[in-house]
Design a protein around this motif. Structure first.
Motif, PDB file in Angstrom:
ATOM      1  N   THR A   1       0.832  -1.207   0.000  1.00  0.00           N
ATOM      2  CA  THR A   1       0.000   0.000   0.000  1.00  0.00           C
ATOM      3  C   THR A   1       0.865   1.255   0.000  1.00  0.00           C
ATOM      4  O   THR A   1       0.635   2.182  -0.785  1.00  0.00           O
ATOM      5  N   ALA A   2       1.863   1.291   0.876  1.00  0.00           N
ATOM      6  CA  ALA A   2       2.766   2.445   0.919  1.00  0.00           C
ATOM      7  C   ALA A   2       3.528   2.571  -0.398  1.00  0.00           C
ATOM      8  O   ALA A   2       3.732   3.689  -0.897  1.00  0.00           O
ATOM      9  N   MET A   3       3.934   1.446  -0.969  1.00  0.00           N
ATOM     10  CA  MET A   3       4.664   1.486  -2.238  1.00  0.00           C
ATOM     11  C   MET A   3       3.773   2.031  -3.342  1.00  0.00           C
ATOM     12  O   MET A   3       4.218   2.824  -4.171  1.00  0.00           O
ATOM     13  N   SER A   4       2.526   1.635  -3.369  1.00  0.00           N
ATOM     14  CA  SER A   4       1.611   2.113  -4.401  1.00  0.00           C
ATOM     15  C   SER A   4       1.469   3.638  -4.340  1.00  0.00           C
ATOM     16  O   SER A   4       1.527   4.326  -5.364  1.00  0.00           O
ATOM     17  N   ARG A   5       1.339   4.178  -3.136  1.00  0.00           N
ATOM     18  CA  ARG A   5       1.253   5.641  -2.973  1.00  0.00           C
ATOM     19  C   ARG A   5       2.567   6.318  -3.370  1.00  0.00           C
ATOM     20  O   ARG A   5       2.569   7.390  -3.977  1.00  0.00           O
ATOM     21  N   PHE A   6       3.671   5.676  -3.016  1.00  0.00           N
ATOM     22  CA  PHE A   6       4.982   6.225  -3.362  1.00  0.00           C
ATOM     23  C   PHE A   6       5.159   6.235  -4.882  1.00  0.00           C
ATOM     24  O   PHE A   6       5.614   7.226  -5.462  1.00  0.00           O
ATOM     25  N   VAL A   7       4.781   5.152  -5.538  1.00  0.00           N
ATOM     26  CA  VAL A   7       4.880   5.072  -6.999  1.00  0.00           C
ATOM     27  C   VAL A   7       4.041   6.177  -7.638  1.00  0.00           C
ATOM     28  O   VAL A   7       4.458   6.767  -8.641  1.00  0.00           O
ATOM     29  N   ASP A   8       2.884   6.498  -7.057  1.00  0.00           N
ATOM     30  CA  ASP A   8       2.061   7.594  -7.586  1.00  0.00           C
ATOM     31  C   ASP A   8       2.876   8.881  -7.661  1.00  0.00           C
ATOM     32  O   ASP A   8       2.843   9.588  -8.676  1.00  0.00           O
ATOM     33  N   ARG A   9       3.618   9.199  -6.591  1.00  0.00           N
ATOM     34  CA  ARG A   9       4.422  10.436  -6.557  1.00  0.00           C
ATOM     35  C   ARG A   9       5.564  10.393  -7.578  1.00  0.00           C
ATOM     36  O   ARG A   9       5.820  11.378  -8.274  1.00  0.00           O
ATOM     37  N   VAL A  10       6.241   9.254  -7.644  1.00  0.00           N
ATOM     38  CA  VAL A  10       7.384   9.131  -8.555  1.00  0.00           C
ATOM     39  C   VAL A  10       6.901   9.125 -10.009  1.00  0.00           C
ATOM     40  O   VAL A  10       7.552   9.690 -10.896  1.00  0.00           O
ATOM     41  N   GLU A  11       5.729   8.531 -10.238  1.00  0.00           N
ATOM     42  CA  GLU A  11       5.145   8.533 -11.583  1.00  0.00           C
ATOM     43  C   GLU A  11       4.751   9.953 -11.997  1.00  0.00           C
ATOM     44  O   GLU A  11       4.982  10.361 -13.137  1.00  0.00           O
ATOM     45  N   LYS A  12       4.183  10.708 -11.072  1.00  0.00           N
ATOM     46  CA  LYS A  12       3.786  12.096 -11.352  1.00  0.00           C
ATOM     47  C   LYS A  12       5.007  12.920 -11.773  1.00  0.00           C
ATOM     48  O   LYS A  12       4.901  13.835 -12.588  1.00  0.00           O
ATOM     49  N   ALA A  13       6.183  12.585 -11.230  1.00  0.00           N
ATOM     50  CA  ALA A  13       7.422  13.283 -11.588  1.00  0.00           C
ATOM     51  C   ALA A  13       8.008  12.782 -12.910  1.00  0.00           C
ATOM     52  O   ALA A  13       9.003  13.325 -13.388  1.00  0.00           O
ATOM     53  N   GLY A  14       7.410  11.731 -13.483  1.00  0.00           N
ATOM     54  CA  GLY A  14       7.863  11.220 -14.779  1.00  0.00           C
ATOM     55  C   GLY A  14       9.013  10.233 -14.705  1.00  0.00           C
ATOM     56  O   GLY A  14       9.602   9.899 -15.729  1.00  0.00           O
ATOM     57  N   CYS A  15       9.337   9.761 -13.517  1.00  0.00           N
ATOM     58  CA  CYS A  15      10.493   8.869 -13.356  1.00  0.00           C
ATOM     59  C   CYS A  15      10.144   7.391 -13.527  1.00  0.00           C
ATOM     60  O   CYS A  15      11.036   6.567 -13.756  1.00  0.00           O
ATOM     61  N   VAL A  16       8.877   7.062 -13.387  1.00  0.00           N
ATOM     62  CA  VAL A  16       8.390   5.699 -13.645  1.00  0.00           C
ATOM     63  C   VAL A  16       7.039   5.823 -14.339  1.00  0.00           C
ATOM     64  O   VAL A  16       6.411   6.879 -14.341  1.00  0.00           O
ATOM     65  N   ARG A  17       6.590   4.727 -14.920  1.00  0.00           N
ATOM     66  CA  ARG A  17       5.235   4.663 -15.458  1.00  0.00           C
ATOM     67  C   ARG A  17       4.697   3.261 -15.201  1.00  0.00           C
ATOM     68  O   ARG A  17       5.465   2.316 -15.030  1.00  0.00           O
ATOM     69  N   ARG A  18       3.400   3.162 -15.132  1.00  0.00           N
ATOM     70  CA  ARG A  18       2.749   1.865 -14.964  1.00  0.00           C
ATOM     71  C   ARG A  18       2.358   1.358 -16.345  1.00  0.00           C
ATOM     72  O   ARG A  18       1.821   2.116 -17.155  1.00  0.00           O
ATOM     73  N   GLU A  19       2.640   0.070 -16.583  1.00  0.00           N
ATOM     74  CA  GLU A  19       2.279  -0.573 -17.847  1.00  0.00           C
ATOM     75  C   GLU A  19       1.681  -1.936 -17.550  1.00  0.00           C
ATOM     76  O   GLU A  19       2.007  -2.545 -16.525  1.00  0.00           O
ATOM     77  N   PRO A  20       0.850  -2.437 -18.447  1.00  0.00           N
ATOM     78  CA  PRO A  20       0.330  -3.797 -18.250  1.00  0.00           C
ATOM     79  C   PRO A  20       1.483  -4.803 -18.201  1.00  0.00           C
ATOM     80  O   PRO A  20       2.471  -4.675 -18.925  1.00  0.00           O
ATOM     81  N   ASP A  21       1.338  -5.788 -17.344  1.00  0.00           N
ATOM     82  CA  ASP A  21       2.324  -6.869 -17.251  1.00  0.00           C
ATOM     83  C   ASP A  21       2.164  -7.747 -18.484  1.00  0.00           C
ATOM     84  O   ASP A  21       1.084  -8.267 -18.727  1.00  0.00           O
ATOM     85  N   PRO A  22       3.222  -7.922 -19.284  1.00  0.00           N
ATOM     86  CA  PRO A  22       3.108  -8.743 -20.495  1.00  0.00           C
ATOM     87  C   PRO A  22       2.668 -10.189 -20.200  1.00  0.00           C
ATOM     88  O   PRO A  22       2.016 -10.817 -21.031  1.00  0.00           O
ATOM     89  N   ALA A  23       2.972 -10.682 -19.009  1.00  0.00           N
ATOM     90  CA  ALA A  23       2.616 -12.061 -18.658  1.00  0.00           C
ATOM     91  C   ALA A  23       1.186 -12.163 -18.115  1.00  0.00           C
ATOM     92  O   ALA A  23       0.619 -13.250 -18.086  1.00  0.00           O
ATOM     93  N   ASP A  24       0.614 -11.039 -17.685  1.00  0.00           N
ATOM     94  CA  ASP A  24      -0.722 -11.041 -17.097  1.00  0.00           C
ATOM     95  C   ASP A  24      -1.318  -9.655 -17.281  1.00  0.00           C
ATOM     96  O   ASP A  24      -1.072  -8.760 -16.478  1.00  0.00           O
ATOM     97  N   ARG A  25      -2.080  -9.462 -18.314  1.00  0.00           N
ATOM     98  CA  ARG A  25      -2.623  -8.145 -18.670  1.00  0.00           C
ATOM     99  C   ARG A  25      -3.493  -7.537 -17.582  1.00  0.00           C
ATOM    100  O   ARG A  25      -3.780  -6.353 -17.591  1.00  0.00           O
ATOM    101  N   ARG A  26      -3.953  -8.337 -16.606  1.00  0.00           N
ATOM    102  CA  ARG A  26      -4.760  -7.800 -15.512  1.00  0.00           C
ATOM    103  C   ARG A  26      -3.888  -7.066 -14.498  1.00  0.00           C
ATOM    104  O   ARG A  26      -4.368  -6.243 -13.740  1.00  0.00           O
ATOM    105  N   ALA A  27      -2.616  -7.377 -14.503  1.00  0.00           N
ATOM    106  CA  ALA A  27      -1.684  -6.780 -13.534  1.00  0.00           C
ATOM    107  C   ALA A  27      -0.884  -5.655 -14.196  1.00  0.00           C
ATOM    108  O   ALA A  27      -0.749  -5.601 -15.417  1.00  0.00           O
ATOM    109  N   LEU A  28      -0.364  -4.773 -13.342  1.00  0.00           N
ATOM    110  CA  LEU A  28       0.475  -3.675 -13.826  1.00  0.00           C
ATOM    111  C   LEU A  28       1.897  -3.841 -13.304  1.00  0.00           C
ATOM    112  O   LEU A  28       2.113  -4.394 -12.230  1.00  0.00           O
ATOM    113  N   GLN A  29       2.830  -3.336 -14.085  1.00  0.00           N
ATOM    114  CA  GLN A  29       4.222  -3.279 -13.655  1.00  0.00           C
ATOM    115  C   GLN A  29       4.647  -1.815 -13.609  1.00  0.00           C
ATOM    116  O   GLN A  29       4.142  -0.977 -14.357  1.00  0.00           O
TER     117      GLN A  29
END
Length: 165
Positions: A82-110
């Motif tokens: 949960t804390a990581m998900s919120r942290f990723v939101d901040r880092v994603e907003k800064a453009g340093c990471v992005r969420r993409e569908p998991d190629p092995a499981d389209r229901r999941a994100l990487q």
């Protein structure tokens, strides 16, 4: 008041821990807190994000495809999902990471490291490296390999116990 707290602490202390073990534990906790706080302050003085950002970016950078699921990233960085998900939101907003569908499981994100994230990691490293050298490596002397092995055993012991719960 302080004497009372000391008496409570001493009366609650497990009998198999001696004063030296407790003092060493306290020194370990204090060293970790002060060194990481100092490095984060050095990063801030250089106009860079705090040390937790480096840990997240580095965890992704060392993966072959520079991507992990949030729960895997949380394990690498030692945060709750949960804390990581919120942290990723901040880092994603800064453009340093992005969420993409998991190629092995389209229901999941990487979480995927971006070029901007790699560039930030490169800018942060010199400040971080100076802090490691000044506040940690300078005190190791020839005990580096022994200290590393000891810390890895501690980490594994806690990780194994955590998995058993």
């Amino acid at each position: 008041m302080h004497m009372h707290l000391l008496q409570v602490q001493l009366s609650c202390r497990p009998m198999d821990l001696d004063d030296d073990a407790l003092a060493t534990w306290r020194a370990f906790l204090n060293a970790h807190a002060h060194v990481t706080r100092r490095i984060s302050a050095d990063l801030a003085a250089a106009g860079l994000p705090d040390l937790s950002w480096y840990d997240l970016l580095w965890a992704l950078n060392r993966q072959p495809e520079r991507r992990l699921r949030v729960n895997e990233l949380a394990r690498e960085v030692v945060l709750s999902p949960t804390a990581m998900s919120r942290f990723v939101d901040r880092v994603e907003k800064a453009g340093c990471v992005r969420r993409e569908p998991d190629p092995a499981d389209r229901r999941a994100l990487q979480v995927v490291l971006t070029d901007d994230g790699r560039a930030l990691l490169r800018r942060m490293w010199p400040v971080y490296a100076r802090g490691i050298e000044r506040h940690f490596a300078a005190f190791l002397g020839r005990s580096g390999p022994r200290t590393r092995a000891m810390l890895e055993r501690m980490s594994e012991s806690a990780r194994t116990a955590e998995a058993d719960v």
